[in-house]
Scaffold this motif. Structure first.
Motif, short mmCIF file in Angstrom:
data_model
loop_
_atom_site.label_atom_id
_atom_site.label_comp_id
_atom_site.label_asym_id
_atom_site.label_seq_id
_atom_site.Cartn_x
_atom_site.Cartn_y
_atom_site.Cartn_z
N GLU A 54 84.13 55.66 -25.09
CA GLU A 54 83.68 54.85 -26.25
C GLU A 54 82.98 55.70 -27.30
O GLU A 54 81.94 55.31 -27.84
N ILE A 91 81.60 54.32 -30.97
CA ILE A 91 80.44 53.47 -31.27
C ILE A 91 79.16 54.13 -30.80
O ILE A 91 78.22 53.48 -30.32
N GLY A 139 77.85 55.68 -35.38
CA GLY A 139 78.40 54.50 -34.73
C GLY A 139 77.31 53.76 -33.97
O GLY A 139 76.27 54.33 -33.64
N GLY A 176 76.92 50.45 -30.97
CA GLY A 176 77.51 49.39 -30.17
C GLY A 176 76.56 48.25 -29.93
O GLY A 176 76.84 47.35 -29.13
N LEU A 180 77.16 46.01 -34.79
CA LEU A 180 78.32 46.76 -34.30
C LEU A 180 78.96 47.53 -35.45
O LEU A 180 79.26 46.98 -36.51
N LYS A 181 79.12 48.86 -35.23
CA LYS A 181 79.64 49.67 -36.32
C LYS A 181 80.39 50.87 -35.76
O LYS A 181 79.90 51.54 -34.85
N GLY A 182 81.57 51.09 -36.27
CA GLY A 182 82.34 52.25 -35.84
C GLY A 182 81.79 53.52 -36.49
O GLY A 182 81.36 53.48 -37.63
N SER A 229 72.98 54.77 -37.47
CA SER A 229 73.92 53.96 -38.25
C SER A 229 73.24 53.44 -39.52
O SER A 229 73.84 53.44 -40.60
#
Lengths: 812, 107
Positions: free
Chosen positions: A684, A687, A705, A707, A711-713, A748
């Protein structure tokens, strides 16, 4: 040539302002000596009510600190009162026996609080509200006693009462008239004020005359002339002030109610002047700050020119503003209706707004504003100039009444010569010029450069509005910056910057130097300051456990029932039979209620009592997993090339290397990483705060990123060939995050704020900065303390201090 | 004895067992009590249970006269046990005496 001696009696606002005006004209001509009764430098007496109300502390209302006196070569005898003026020898003598010759003597002895000569007024717990000592006495009384009575429903009394309410005292106000502030307000405004203050919890006893104060040694209550009584543990008399002209009178200077002065502030004796509340000009002794400052200017002119110049002082138009939170009141000039006056009235009982503008012969002669006071500078200006308002519409006289129009800016419609700060006589043009010329961006800066908003602070909203209006959109963001917490007005960035530039090294020092409003901070600023200090001084700073949130102090995660969870480190999410056996044995020995596999590829042992933590760690003999810390949590890995048929790289090897390198590093918030060996991304990596993805012959690094909540890539930061480059990039990235992000800001949010391109330009493109960041990271890593579980279990004192649950039994 | 409301002074610890800024939990007759040593060397004691969800106040961050509960950051006065606005509630506060180096609590 001998310098001329100026002696100032009275170290208050009027006297010091005069000295400031003199120094502006003649910085080196005079030798200046000041006697002050109170043991403090010059402070802002007007803001004592803010101190009492808890909005400021004493240090914040100091106008000129001791350094200022030293810088200006002024001799200050704070706490020594001038006792005698020898006019013949031109000498002042003090209580402590000092003798000081003068060429120019300024008397600025101000006023004393007027104490009603009631029987019992000398009892303990009966005080005035005039100086720092009174304020401190009220604050300390509030800790022991509950019932406060304020005698006097005027300006000062209501400000004192509001402060006592804030101190959690039951507060009663006794007033001899049927209306509050009857000298400043008409009946409708007075009624609205009473209603609003009652809603805040104040209780009123109107039209009551106090006969005597009851009690033995300490006050116990009041008896009124109508026979009724009221209990009290503290009585504050706020019935008015009396000019202090005793010394002048005893020295043969002409006095009436106060010391008589002419238009040039000269008294009846040559070379002796009076200024401020103790001076009486044309039958008026002013008790407000604006006239005092105007007088100070005139007097400075007179002393420096050695002759009368210009027209001198021509009296002042006075106005009043009440400084009680949640209530806006303004009053000036003739506010009662008279036979030859007419008034413009606006009365909105739903909004709690009342405005009355009194007009005589087409000129504004007075006003009362309640609930909304934004028009006050404009009205004052009209009154001062005697502007003919024939033909002017209501919305020109009261711009705030314009339909929707004025929502934008209160100051936009003002002319450059209109006054913003009445106390210090600063007009709109002065402020705009200073903002533009000196590049000012905050109200604090405007205060320093122009003196505006430096006295009563009532015009602060106008200054802020003008600042926003002058700077336009460019500053919009900067102005709205949130302070770190309620203990300071400074932002995270400003605190960090001050720590670096002023080389601050201790939490207490930061709070003192930056004028913290609370003595020991709070749960928001203490951990933040501790973090910033650690980043600024990686080698020298000793971490302060009392500023750490429970989890970081106890090195375990607190659970809803007060027990803790223990997560040992398993580098790269790789374990072995030995570790698993140990964990199983410990779980048995301590009856651990729950074992859980975490998302970070390790084992969580939940429900361990505080007292057991050190021995659990000792038995485990594994490094702390830092599952509780603002630090590197885990580097999650996939299986990689050793076993996986798709794996292109050694993800486990790299993950373990990274986790071992940055293990135990303090960061603004938690940092999670992952290494996947192919774009299937089993670990993963997309994230994570930093996610690494192996591709054929290279590594891709994704940053920012998340999780969790938002939530953000992650976004592609860079693609590199070797693991050394991966490590270097992580070092530069994490170090820049450590130095640049706010405490408790995840990567993030940080990247969202500053932009990925900016981060790239610093840590990738700027080779020099990249090198410096990596070097600073290495310094920080070298200075890291050893594993906390190990150091605590071997430190008997720490074990006891943090984990002992002592038991005391009493035999019944 | 148990039915009277009179209190008795119970010796709990010596002054040097307390650390400024780090509260200490002591069980007195099975009741968990949080002790605080202020920067001015005063010892204070309140029930080790936040009025909100019973969080152990002895594990909170201490600032001046207040402790911040470790569970949900409620601000509790160590003087009278009251929760500070906007939160409402109160935990029991005990009176503490220091005689020489011995600390006593009224139970």
């Amino acid at each position: 040539m001998r310098k001329e001696n100026i002696v100032l009696i009275g170290n208050g606002m009027a006297g010091i302002r005069t000295i400031e005006e003199i120094l502006k004209k003649e910085p080196n001509r005079f030798t200046i000596t000041i006697f002050g009764k109170e043991p403090y430098p010059n402070y802002n007496r007007i803001l004592l009510s803010k101190v009492l109300q808890g909005d400021s502390d004493i240090n914040e209302i100091i106008l000129n600190d001791y350094d200022w006196y030293e810088e200006k070569n002024i001799t200050l005898y704070a706490g020594d009162e001038a006792e005698e003026i020898d006019k013949k020898k031109k000498v002042v003598r003090s209580r402590q026996g000092r003798e000081c010759p003068y060429d120019h003597l300024i008397i600025a002895t101000g006023s004393n609080a007027f104490m009603l000569p009631l029987p019992g007024a000398d009892k303990e717990g009966v005080i005035a509200f005039r100086d720092i000592k009174d304020t401190e006495e009220m604050i300390s009384a509030s800790k022991k006693y509950r019932r406060a009575v304020v005698i006097g429903g005027g300006l000062l009394g209501l400000e004192a009462a509001r402060g006592l309410l804030n101190l959690d005292m039951e507060t009663e106000v006794v007033h001899n008239s049927s209306y509050l502030m009857e000298r400043q307000l008409d009946e409708p405004a007075s009624r609205m004020l009473k209603n609003d203050l009652e809603a805040q919890g104040m209780r009123f006893h109107m039209a009551k005359d106090t006969e005597k104060i009851l009690g033995k040694k300490r006050v116990e209550g009041l008896k009124f002339k109508d026979g009724s009584t009221l209990e009290a543990d503290l009585v504050v008399m706020a019935v008015g002030i009396r000019p202090n002209a005793v010394l002048a009178g005893a020295s043969g200077i002409d006095t009436n109610r106060a010391i008589l002065v002419n238009d040039h502030m000269e008294t009846s004796v040559k070379d002796i002047y009076a200024v401020g509340e103790c001076a009486e000009h044309n039958g008026i002794a002013y008790g407000l700050v604006a006239p005092l400052y105007e007088q100070g200017k005139v007097l400075a002119e007179r002393i420096c020119a050695k002759a009368r110049t210009g027209t001198g002082y021509q009296g002042s138009l006075t106005y009043t503003q009440l400084k009680v939170s949640g209530v806006d009141v303004f009053s000036a000039g003739t506010f009662q209706d008279e036979e030859d006056t007419k008034a413009i009235r606006v009365h909105d009982e739903f909004e709690g707004i009342y405005k009355k503008v009194v007009v005589r012969d087409n000129r504004v002669v007075g006003a009362v504003l309640y609930g909304e006071t934004a028009d006050s500078p404009r009205l004052l200006e009209m009154m001062k100039k005697g502007q003919d308002i024939t033909g002017l519409g209501k919305t020109i006289i009261l711009p705030s009444e314009q339909e929707g129009g004025e929502a934008g800016s209160l100051t936009a419609a003002m002319e450059p010569f209109e006054t913003i700060c009445g106390c210090n006589g600063v007009c709109k043009g002065d402020i705009v010029e200073a903002i533009q010329k000196d590049g000012l961006t905050s109200v604090e800066e405007v205060k320093k450069h122009t003196n505006a908003a430096r006295s009563c602070g009532g015009c602060k909203p106008l200054v802020a509005d003008l600042l926003a209006h002058t700077l336009g959109d460019e500053a919009g963001e900067g102005l709205q910056e949130e302070p770190m917490c309620g203990c300071t007005d400074l932002t995270h960035e400003e605190v960090g910057e001050e720590i670096r530039t002023k080389q601050l090294t201790l939490t207490r020092e930061v709070m003192n130097v930056l004028h913290w409003k609370t003595s020991e901070g709070c749960s928001k600023c203490r951990p933040a300051i501790n973090y910033y200090l650690g980043v600024a001084h990686p080698k020298e700073y000793e971490d302060d456990p009392s500023s750490r949130f429970v989890n970081e102090r106890m090195h375990a995660n607190i659970q809803n029932d007060g027990t803790y969870s223990v997560v040992p480190r398993m580098y790269g999410g790789v374990t072995n039979p030995d570790q698993l056996r140990k964990i199983a044995e410990v779980a048995d020995k301590y009856d651990v209620p729950l074992l859980k596999l975490t998302g970070g590829q390790r084992i969580d042992m939940l429900g361990i009592p505080k007292a057991d933590l050190p021995s659990v760690w000792e038995d485990l003999n594994m490094p702390s997993g830092y599952a509780y810390a603002k630090s590197l949590r885990t580097v999650k890995t996939c299986v990689g090339e050793d076993f996986c048929r798709f794996g292109t790289q050694d993800s486990i090897g790299l993950g373990i290397a990274i986790e071992k390198k940055y293990d135990r590093l303090n960061t603004p918030h938690k940092v999670k990483m992952a290494v996947s060996a192919c774009p299937r991304n089993c670990a993963e990596s997309g994230i994570k705060d930093l996610g690494i993805v192996g591709v054929e012959g290279a590594w891709e690094l994704y940053a920012g990123g998340n999780g969790g909540v938002d939530l953000k890539g992650g976004e592609l930061l860079t693609k590199v060939q070797t693991t050394e480059e991966v490590i270097d990039t992580i070092s530069a990235y994490l170090q820049y995050y450590r130095e640049n992000a706010r405490y408790l800001e995840r990567t993030s949010h940080w990247i969202g704020r500053v932009g990925l391109e900016h981060v790239k330009s610093v840590i990738l493109d700027n080779k020099e900065e990249r090198k410096a960041l990596i070097a600073r990271m290495d310094t920080a890593l070298e200075a890291l303390p050893e594993d906390p579980w190990k150091s605590i279990t071997s430190n008997e004192k720490k074990r006891e201090e943090l984990f002992e649950q002592k038991k005391v039994e009493v035999l019944q | 004895m148990a039915e009277t409301t009179e209190t008795t002074a119970v010796y709990v610890a010596d002054v040097e067992e307390f650390t400024k800024g780090i509260p200490k939990e002591i069980f007195v007759n099975g009741e968990s009590i949080a002790f605080f040593k202020t920067n001015s060397d005063k010892i204070r004691a309140i029930r080790n249970s936040c009025p909100h969800k019973g969080g152990p106040l002895s594990q909170g961050i201490v600032s001046g006269d207040y402790v911040f509960c470790p569970l949900h950051d409620w601000k509790i006065s160590t003087v009278d046990g009251k929760a500070q606005a906007p939160d409402v509630g109160c935990t029991h506060s005990y009176s503490v005496q220091v005689e020489g180096s011995s600390v006593y609590i009224q139970i």
